[in-house]
Design a protein around this motif. Structure first.
Motif: not given
Length: 259
Positions: A133, A177-178, A234, A257-259
């Motif tokens: 992460e 992932r987005e 993030e 990274r959003k999700k």
């Protein structure tokens, strides 16, 4: 007079030969690009078919023990250097992403079949860990005149394009992932003794202090203000391609990274 005429004829012939040679080079270049794109389209089709079709029930895992999503299983079997897939919707950017830690630039001039190919493939830095992460995943791709690979990454130099393409989809083999674009800027490869921010010195795992320095500088360099400031924890996705505004120029787009 005859000598002048002879020289003129030689010049004309030389110009014709250069013109023909240039034409043949361009023809070969764009035919090669068309062939390469055709092979990539087959990979996209295989991914889409695998993702929409029934699962064969086989459990396939990466060396790290993560289960590979069904849409990437067939592609992984073809080439286990596959690390993920990047897509920016409504653009030609829709490509497999490779990683070869023992030979980081292996796919600089190779295709998915590991054959010589001037277009290469997108690949991530050897230090980058898609599972970390706190990693800055640095992703490289050629700026091809045909528009292939990261040729269209340059479109992010305008705020109008950014506003319509804020999201980057970067799948790992086991997770969709987005990412949200936070900055787009011009840079270059600097000399070692130049005291200037060098984005390329921050691949892979970064400390909180390094992260904050990186984010502060990319925001300063950005072509426009996205009003988005990533927070430590993030994961960052830094996409890099060549730019021709200066010697050893680069164009860089960073997303969180959003999700």
């Amino acid at each position: 007079m005859e000598k002048k005429k002879w020289v003129m004829n030689v010049v004309i012939i030389a110009c014709i030969l250069v013109f023909v040679a240039s034409g043949l080079y361009l023809l070969r270049y764009y035919m090669g690009a068309k062939h390469a794109q055709s092979e990539l389209d087959e990979l996209v089709e295989l991914r889409n078919e695998s993702g929409s079709g029934p699962d064969d029930g086989e459990v396939l895992t990466t060396p790290t023990g993560n289960t590979i999503m069904k849409k990437y299983k067939k592609l992984y079997k073809k080439n286990s250097d596959l690390i993920g897939w990047v897509q920016i919707k409504d653009t030609p950017i829709d490509y497999p992403v490779m990683q070869t830690k023992n030979d980081p630039e292996y796919y600089l001039h190779r295709n998915f079949k590991k054959e010589e190919d001037v277009n290469g493939l997108l690949f991530i830095d050897a230090k980058s860990d898609v599972q970390d992460e706190n990693s800055n995943v640095m992703l490289y791709g050629h700026h091809m005149k045909s528009g292939m690979m990261f040729g269209h990454l340059m479109d992010y130099q305008t705020e109008a394009f950014y506003k319509k393409h804020k999201t980057v989809y970067f799948d790992t083999l086991y997770e969709e992932r987005e990412y949200e674009v936070v900055a787009a800027f011009y840079s270059k490869i600097y000399k070692n003794n130049e005291d200037v921010f060098k984005y390329y010195n921050y691949p892979g795992h970064v400390s909180k202090k390094q992260f904050e320095k990186y984010v502060t500088n990319i925001k300063k360099l950005s072509q426009y203000d996205t009003k988005i400031t990533p927070k430590y924890g993030e994961q960052l996705l830094t996409m890099v391609t060549c730019a021709y505004h200066t010697e050893d120029g680069r164009f860089v787009v960073v997303a969180r990274r959003k999700k």
